[in-house]
Structures are given as structure tokens and as C-alpha cells.
Design a protein around this motif. Structure first.
Motif, PDB file in Angstrom:
ATOM      1  N   GLY B 180      32.507  33.188  55.435  1.00  0.00           N
ATOM      2  CA  GLY B 180      32.709  33.196  53.992  1.00  0.00           C
ATOM      3  C   GLY B 180      31.796  34.243  53.400  1.00  0.00           C
ATOM      4  N   CYS B 181      32.358  35.375  52.973  1.00  0.00           N
ATOM      5  CA  CYS B 181      31.576  36.571  52.625  1.00  0.00           C
ATOM      6  C   CYS B 181      31.971  37.089  51.252  1.00  0.00           C
ATOM      7  N   CYS B 182      30.982  37.249  50.369  1.00  0.00           N
ATOM      8  CA  CYS B 182      31.223  37.751  49.013  1.00  0.00           C
ATOM      9  C   CYS B 182      30.792  39.211  48.869  1.00  0.00           C
ATOM     10  N   TYR B 183      31.575  39.962  48.125  1.00  0.00           N
ATOM     11  CA  TYR B 183      31.264  41.361  47.831  1.00  0.00           C
ATOM     12  C   TYR B 183      31.608  41.681  46.376  1.00  0.00           C
ATOM     13  N   GLN B 184      30.880  42.599  45.807  1.00  0.00           N
ATOM     14  CA  GLN B 184      31.272  43.216  44.541  1.00  0.00           C
ATOM     15  C   GLN B 184      31.729  44.638  44.854  1.00  0.00           C
ATOM     16  N   ARG B 185      32.870  45.018  44.318  1.00  0.00           N
ATOM     17  CA  ARG B 185      33.357  46.389  44.487  1.00  0.00           C
ATOM     18  C   ARG B 185      33.836  46.856  43.117  1.00  0.00           C
ATOM     19  N   MET B 187      34.208  46.738  39.429  1.00  0.00           N
ATOM     20  CA  MET B 187      34.079  45.546  38.585  1.00  0.00           C
ATOM     21  C   MET B 187      34.675  44.303  39.244  1.00  0.00           C
ATOM     22  N   GLY B 188      35.232  44.448  40.441  1.00  0.00           N
ATOM     23  CA  GLY B 188      35.931  43.347  41.078  1.00  0.00           C
ATOM     24  C   GLY B 188      35.084  42.581  42.081  1.00  0.00           C
ATOM     25  N   LYS B 189      35.470  41.325  42.282  1.00  0.00           N
ATOM     26  CA  LYS B 189      34.811  40.470  43.260  1.00  0.00           C
ATOM     27  C   LYS B 189      35.768  40.232  44.419  1.00  0.00           C
ATOM     28  N   VAL B 190      35.230  40.315  45.628  1.00  0.00           N
ATOM     29  CA  VAL B 190      36.021  40.151  46.839  1.00  0.00           C
ATOM     30  C   VAL B 190      35.418  39.026  47.659  1.00  0.00           C
ATOM     31  N   PHE B 191      36.280  38.115  48.131  1.00  0.00           N
ATOM     32  CA  PHE B 191      35.807  37.047  49.012  1.00  0.00           C
ATOM     33  C   PHE B 191      36.652  37.050  50.269  1.00  0.00           C
TER      34      PHE B 191
END
Lengths: 239, 239, 239, 239
Positions: B180-185, B187-191
Motif C-alpha cells: 500500500g503505497c502513496c505518492y503525490q504527482r 497536484m494528484g494523489k496516487v495510491f
């Protein structure tokens, strides 16, 4: 201890077509950076107009750390060479991207973002503050590096949050910028370092040179086998 | 409070050509995921074989969070649609990539790495441990989620270090995985969320459904103007 | 949706002994912050000179997010109360530390570092740039917040690298500062926000108020059981 | 290049009172770790029962990296010595905390969290997977390190999210653990490394020894002046 192999890649166009730049960097930006690295490393040069942009398989295979300076001809860099550099980074080669290299194909591909920013050519003073005082890339550097005149780069800088943030810049005109940013990509280490517009003698500055040398040491490949991917047998009995 | 608009994209091939999968997901994986989200969101579906893969400009412009499931047909996803989704993420749309979506074009483009891993289809038990207990994506989840049988994914997982790591999986056969990995790219959020091989009824699991719903809430677009990039006037006098 | 319970803690000394401060914040800094939060939250106040500094077990147990403003009397805060707040944060209570609270006992205890910095009271202009444009704490905020006059805080700021960096400040006198910093500690979320020296009307600024309200929402406790620690039985057969 | 000065601190109680431990580590755990480091470093030892726990000002001032093993006598470590070690870390000394040192006063003080975890003494097999393949601490290590029998430590591990996560452990009994964690605190680097329960010969394992040696190199102090804090004159005119 054998010397690290450093390849300095330069677009090398401004120096040949713009007298202001040629006066500052008569042998090219790459040569100034290479001289700054001194005798501690084994340095070689590559430029856009060489065959394969100077980045043949052979050259890259012998490169521990690649330094990248590009600006107005990003689009002329061949996709196949970008892919070759990219694979080398994932396999462990260090990459140091300087200044306008933020818009290079290789940096955007490794970041996964647009890498855009604000900019202004107006002789702003830049002061790069160290925000990670124990980081090896800041070794030997004072509380900040002051550059009397530079191009401004301002936030928002459209990059992923750096794994480690080493420098934050102040500019006269009112902007700030995350100007020293570390990333791990695959087995490779990537450092973005902001300063170095072609119309300023930035790469003769001793503190700037020290940061680049520190970054080369930090980015050296790790001696490890590349991970195995794909179908895997169980290491423990499944039932 | 208006409902978030969620678009669930599914490759939707296994379900139509493989009886095992069709028996588990007779209406397609997308429908099972959508039912799991319940009435709290406004859900719509899109699949590979629709015109423009169901991801027209209009659909994406009305999408707050896009969920992505793909596996064997990653190469058939049109580059122009990938670019369209990518731009939407940078402009704020949330993106949740499930399981084999780790090898989708959009995920690799946003990560900047190879996204490879180890895998095995052998009915390993999977236990997803919560390592970030206060994270909103773990809300309502116990210490771990247990899946009786799943495909194994093992480290090394060739991704950038997550901005936030929420789950780490244990597998019977001896492997672990950052699942379970979160990223900001931009203005968007990626999970990225690991579970969900097509031959297991994973998307009917209540805890898995809760994680996906939590992730949709977490990934909702921020109400902010997109940053201005490019040439900038000074905010302060330069001399 | 029930309202979040917010407790605003203020040292509340400057306002009672310094006419300049009293003129700006006649009801105390805490009241100005509370009014800024508006009707969206259930707000209560606590100050240093109340019994148990106003932070009884009962008050803390009913607090979702605690806001902290302290400056010249950090040493008067009772260790037992600090420990009580600390345990509440680890168990999920949000904590927002403002300005000179960087030197509070509770912030230093949660950070594990000295939390020192540079400072100057000389009416520097401050401009807080958003560096994480999709972060919920920056919602509704423009590219930067401008404060006509504030105390300067400069790097190096002796904190752990923030889990998420939301704002970086520019100051007239030449410094920068990481001025909006997110941390997870146990199950709790911590946000440090720089502005708010007692001699400036900063907490009446609408953008500053919006950031604090955003941070309260971001820091709300997660609905999850506290993890179990200690001796554990195996979940799988050991042989 | 001069050798790094490494001080290995050991509680050194189990070895003197428990025959099982004494049989494995007849000269103490510290000596086994020291022999593992080999000739590359200048090693000295310190134990709990020495005056000032062997950590005099003089010893610490000559220490580049301190290794810490403690377990059942954490409470006997003098607060003044903890504060002394803490200040040295903030000023640049590296610190490597091993196994049950997770509950040492110095580690908890540097982390700012409870540092609790699950544990079990039942001869679980441990497999430490490398999740950061290019990290210098993983140099020379295969895809994982396998320990035939160890104490289990399981999530949730109550630490701040590591700045860099290098290893994740798998245990037979069904748990995972973030077992190699890097932090920066002030100018110092901190590495927590899980293995090494006193009843197992873990510190004779060549791969474990290699990790500790790598960590010592990684944690070496940076050659930089300590930052200046406090009241600061402007570097630019304020009006």
C-alpha cells in the motif's frame, strides 16, 4: 581506491553560437565542470553533436556517474539514447542533472512529473541554504552558498517530493526553490542541482564545484547484483 | 456534500475469456469494485474495448478519482489516452492502481521506474500489515488484512520510495511486499494497492473494499488553482 | 457529520503584560485563532495559568485536535502535562504547533531534535510559498501567502525531515524557512506552522486562518483501534 | 584515509549471568560485533558497568560512530549520559541501534515515539529483504539475509516513518517488520537494525556483519561546521 568514472554531458550549443556564453565558457560548460572536479575522478566528456551524443553503450558501461547539462535542444536528444541512459540509472549509474536539465527527457522520465517551474533572467542574487546539515552532499559547505547573479527558478517546481532535500534557494525577487534534491530510482541515485545558467560563471564558483564533487561521490553505484524479477519459486513450503 | 465522482477502469478481458474468472466476477472486476464502494460515491465504469477505452475528455473531466485494473493487455492502451490520464493526474485527479496495474503504462509513467517485481500463482496466504496506523487509508482496518489465497508479489518492487507506506504484505512462501503505497504527482494523489488477482474473490472482501473506499476519499482532488509556470515578474525590487 | 473538537492552548502571558500585544489580541491569541476557525468546529480554550494548564484528562480525551501557542514560558509547562499530551498524540490526537511553539517541550519531545533556528524581529516581509500544491493543508490557498511584516525564522531549522513539506518561506532579509511541516507520530498527526509572532496581527489574516482550519481537518484522529504491542502468539505454525 | 573511530556500547549483563548467552558470546556481544568490523575501523568498547558507562566526554568526542546494544537494563542508563550521547548525535556522531536497543532511552529520545513492537522468542526463521537495492547499507548483500532462528519482532513498530527504509523482515509465524531504518537527526545519522537477540549467534553471521560495517561507513560524521542558531542580522537590506 580506483577513481570514479565521471562522464559530463553537455548540449554544447550556446557556447558555439552566443558570444556572451563563449566568453565565459570558451571550452564549453562541460570543461569548466570537469576542471572543477579536479584530479580526484576520471573525467570524460560527451556532447549532443557527437555520434550517439557521445553516450555509446561502451561509454555508459564505463560510467559511474553521469552529469547532464542541457537547455535549448532537449528535443534533439534521441529517444533511444534517453532509454539507454534510463536503463543505466535503474541499474545503478548515478545521474546529476544541472539547472535547465530539469526539462531534459531523461529527468522528466525519471521523475514522472512535468518538472516545470517559474523562471526569470534578471540577475537575481541567489542564496542556497543548507537544510540538511549532515548530508554528504553539503560537506564542506557553509550555511549557504551565495551567487551574486543567476537566473531565478521559483516554486512551484513540479517534481515528486525529494527523498532528501539538501538545499533551498532564496532569490532577490521574492521566490524560493528546492534547489538540491536527491532521489533513488531503481539501483541508481539522482541529484538535481539548480544553479548554472549559461550566461553566468557559476561553474567556476568553488562552493558550487564542491557540491558537484560531493554529489558525484554520493551517487556512486552500489556494488550489488541487480535484483531478480519475475516468476519465483517459494522459499518456504506452501502447505 | 456532493458525492465524489469515481471512474473504475477495467481491462475486462479475463472475465470474458476465462471461465474461472467469469465465475468469480460474472459482471467484471470493475462491477465488483464498484459495488464495494457502495452508495457513498457516484461510480461509473470504463473498459479497454470502449471507444477511447471509455476515458474520453468528458469522462475524465468529470472524474475525481480513477481506479485502474489491467493485466494482460497493457500494451493495447493507447498512448494518447495514457497521456490524457497523466495530465489529469498532474492537474489533481486521484489515481488508484490495483494489483497487476503495477505494469500499466500510466503507473510506470508516473513512477519513473520499471515497476517490476517477483510473482507466483500458488495460493500463498497473504497478510497485509498496517505500518502507518494513523493513516486515513487504514481507517477501520484491523492490525492486518488476511487473504486466504492470493497471487504472491515479492520484493524487490522497483518503485520510488513511497511518500507514505501504509501496508506491508507477508506471504506464506517467504516473501514480503510494500503493498500500500502513496505518492503525490503534480497536484494528484496516487495510491498503489497490491491485492486482486483475477482468479481470487479478493474484491468481495470487506476489508479490501474498505481500503479502496478510504483511498478514494484520500485521493480526492484538492480545491486549488493549478500553479503558474514559466516566465515570472519579480515580486520584490531587484536593486 | 459531528463537528471536530478543537482545543486551542495559549500561554497567554504577552497579552496580559505587553500593551502592544494586548492591543492586537485583546482577548488573547487563542481567541483570535478560535474565531478564525469559525462555526465549522467545536472550539474550547486552555491556557497556562489554568489548573493543569487547562489540559485535564477530561479535556484531552474530548479533544480531536490540539493547537499550541507558547513562547516565553515553555519551562513553566508541567512535565506531567507534557507527557499526557504526548500520549494523547501517540494515541491519535492531532497537534498543530504554531510559531514559537517550535521550542515547546511537547514539540521537542515529538521531534527528537533540538528544534532551534535563526530569528530576527525586524519587520521582514514573509512570503509562504506552497511547494506541495495538492496537499489538503494548502487547499484554497494561492501560490503563496504574503505577510507584510513578521518575525523572521531562518534555516537551519533543527527538525527531522518532514514527512510532507507544504510551505517554504521567503524573508526580505535573505533567509528561507520550512514553514509548513507534517509529521506522523504513533497514530497522531502533527503540523508545524511558522507564522504568528505576538506583535503582528497574523492570526486575523484570512489565508493563515484557512491554513489552520485545513490543518485541523487533516489532523483529525483516524478511527482505528490502537495497535497491540508486546508478546505475540504466532499466526502461522512455526514448524 | 584515517580509520573511523567506532565505539561499541554493550549492556553486557546477559553474558555474565546467563550460561546460554555466555556460551555464544563468551567475550560479550560487543566483542563479537567488534571482531565483525575487522581491521577497517578503529574500534573501542564501552559497557554499562564502567564509570560513566564508558561514555566519557573524551570517549564520545573521539567517536565517529557509536553502536548500541542494550536490553534489560535500559533504566539503569544515566540520564546525563543519554543527554551527552544525544547532543553528540545532533552534532554529527553516527549512531547504530541494534535489536532490543529499540527501547533504549537514547533511541526513544531521538525518535520522539514509543518505539514499541510485537515480539516472540520461539525460533522463528527471519528473512531480511532488501527494499532499497542501491542503498550503501545494502552493499554486498544478496536479495535477502536469512537467519535460521531469531526472536520475532512484528509490526506495528512505533517509530516515525524512516527517512530511508532498507530492509523489511519476514518471520515464519506470520509477521513482517521494518528492520533496517535510516534517520537524520540534527547533523547525525541514525540506523536501526533489528537482528541480534542474545540467545542466537547472529553477530557471527557474515551478512549481518557486512550490514553493520556498511552502516558505520554510511553514518560517518559530515565535515561541516555546526549551524549557527539564534538572533541573526539581515543579509539583505530590509527596506
Amino acid at each position: 581506491m580506483t577513481k570514479q568514472n565521471v562522464t559530463i554531458w553537455n548540449e554544447y550549443r550556446h557556447e558555439q553560437h552566443n558570444k556572451t556564453v563563449a566568453d565565459i565558457y570558451p571550452q564549453g560548460i562541460h570543461t569548466a565542470i570537469g576542471e572543477g572536479l579536479g584530479q580526484e575522478f576520471h573525467v570524460r566528456y560527451a556532447t549532443l553533436d557527437m555520434p550517439e551524443h557521445g553516450l555509446t553503450e561502451e561509454v555508459l558501461n564505463e560510467t559511474d556517474v553521469l552529469i547532464w547539462w542541457g537547455h535549448k535542444a532537449h528535443e534533439e536528444v534521441d529517444e533511444a539514447i534517453v532509454e539507454r541512459v534510463y536503463q543505466r540509472v535503474l541499474h545503478g549509474m548515478g545521474l546529476i542533472v544541472l539547472h535547465s536539465g530539469h526539462f531534459s527527457k531523461i529527468f522528466k522520465k525519471l521523475m514522472g512529473t512535468g518538472c516545470d517551474l517559474k523562471w526569470r533572467e534578471a540577475n537575481d542574487k541567489e542564496r542556497l541554504w543548507v537544510v540538511s546539515p549532515g548530508h554528504p552532499i553539503a560537506e564542506g559547505i557553509g550555511e549557504y552558498i551565495e551567487l551574486e547573479a543567476e537566473e531565478m527558478y521559483g516554486e512551484h517546481f513540479d517534481i515528486p517530493a525529494p527523498d532528501e532535500l539538501v538545499f533551498v534557494s532564496w532569490f532577490t525577487g521574492g521566490e524560493v526553490f528546492r534547489s538540491g534534491c536527491c532521489y533513488q530510482r531503481g539501483m541508481g541515485k539522482v541529484f538535481y542541482f539548480r544553479p548554472g545558467h549559461e550566461t553566468y560563471p557559476t561553474y567556476y564558483n568553488e562552493q558550487i564545484r564542491r557540491v558537484i564533487a560531493n554529489a558525484v561521490k554520493w551517487a556512486k553505484p552500489s556494488e550489488r547484483t541487480y535484483p531478480k524479477y519475475g516468476n519465483a519459486q517459494p522459499l518456504e513450503p506452501l502447505n
